[in-house]
Design an enzyme around this catalytic site. Sequence first.
Site, PDB file in Angstrom:
ATOM      1  NE  ARG A 173      -3.462   2.577   2.513  1.00  0.00           N
ATOM      2  CZ  ARG A 173      -4.490   2.447   3.465  1.00  0.00           C
ATOM      3  NH1 ARG A 173      -4.699   1.903   4.236  1.00  0.00           N
ATOM      4  NH2 ARG A 173      -5.239   3.721   3.447  1.00  0.00           N
ATOM      5  CG  ASN A 201     -11.209  -1.292  -0.969  1.00  0.00           C
ATOM      6  OD1 ASN A 201     -12.220  -1.312  -1.529  1.00  0.00           O
ATOM      7  ND2 ASN A 201     -10.646  -0.879   0.225  1.00  0.00           N
ATOM      8  CB  CYS A 204     -18.174  -0.058  -0.096  1.00  0.00           C
ATOM      9  SG  CYS A 204     -17.095   1.570   0.296  1.00  0.00           S
ATOM     10  CG  HIS A 225     -13.932   3.518  -3.216  1.00  0.00           C
ATOM     11  ND1 HIS A 225     -12.800   3.113  -2.864  1.00  0.00           N
ATOM     12  CD2 HIS A 225     -14.763   3.082  -2.011  1.00  0.00           C
ATOM     13  CE1 HIS A 225     -12.828   2.285  -1.596  1.00  0.00           C
ATOM     14  NE2 HIS A 225     -13.945   2.545  -1.271  1.00  0.00           N
ATOM     15  CE1 TYR A 250     -11.367   5.844  -1.387  1.00  0.00           C
ATOM     16  CE2 TYR A 250     -13.585   5.813  -0.216  1.00  0.00           C
ATOM     17  CZ  TYR A 250     -12.389   5.521  -0.615  1.00  0.00           C
ATOM     18  OH  TYR A 250     -11.756   4.664   0.354  1.00  0.00           O
TER      19      TYR A 250
END
Length: 421
Positions: free
Chosen positions: A90, A144, A164, A194, A244
Amino acid sequence: MKLTVVGGGSTYTPELVDGFARLLDTLPVGELVLMDPAQDRLDLVGGLARRIFARQGHPGRITTTTDLDRAVDGADAVLLQLRVGGQAAREQDETWPLECGCLGQETTGAGGLAKALRTVPVVLDIAERVRRTNPQAWIIDFTNPVGIVTRALLQAGHKAVGLCNVAIGLQRKFAALLGVEPPEVHLDHMGLNHLTWETGVRLGGPEGEDVLPKLLAEHGDRLAADLRLPRALLDRLGVVPSYYLRYYYAHDEVVRELGTKPSRAAEVAAMERQLLTMYADPSLDEKPALLAKRGGAYYSEAAVDLAAALLGGGGSTYQVVNTYNGGTLPFLPDDAVIEVQAAVGPQGASPLPVPSVDPLYAGLMANVTTYEDLALQAALHGGRTRVFRALLSHPLIGQYEYAEALTDRLIAHNREHLAWA
């Protein structure tokens, strides 16, 4: 009832366990299996999970294992919350795109594509093992990028629904502002994972009074501050976008900000070290307050409601989920995965009708849906050209020089996770 959590060693897991412990009447779990390849984390999380159950007087049994086949054997539902490559991957997703002047984020843009390429093959392998041991089991995907992963699962014929926590978080926020209980708030939630907008906020159900204009008029400053978008933009749009959307509506501003501070991955990694130290304390028998800052707020309530509805128990009749479009949004392919309100039951999720969509949102959704299709092809079949095409199609990239440079960096940083590289 047996439920399995793949990625059970995640620091998220006590949030989920807390929901199972408190909502026993909604979802009577007899056995909760936490599966994770990291035995050390599994020991810490599993110990706290058992103490949470004991504190709440939950009669269910919690078991832990590193054996995936054992974990999913006989499960009624399998929840996926894994992170291939961990926080180290990440950290890379959030940093190398910035070298090209593009957003660095773990689910959107180039970083989101990298995560999809690492994740889809692993998730499909897990799903095949679930199908071999118990083909009737439901797969609930919280991993995700949820839209792409859920689409991969559905196209492979698995019984899957994506989940989500953005919608349930907004529901709770709106309820607090309105002074009502969360179940009284029904969202007209529309978009892709998102990439969503609240086009209505109704009291009492899908046919209830729309109080979104009231929310914007009376609480627009608060909502805009939370979203870090101008109040004037919310007033002009007349909707509440998910946070987002700031990556799209203020991309260059976000890129400048990200270049001046530590990555979110670094913050989360430090938080996880603190959480694991807390989890090791044998006197801790509830989720710590710090966990709320980790992310995934209200995930447990959403997951319990969804699992209960799919397994024929209680739970909300209407829930925001990720599932096949099937004509709900006529400007998208039927096999696109959308995030909307749906009627959920043992047969799965059936999207509720969505009113005509403003071209401003429909156009962006169509663009991102095309990207997700190309991203899935790259995840399934590999190859530099497929990666390049996916990046070039993304509205946050869109220039061939950026796409070329990002393709090289993506492959270089993820080679160990890409069998074709």
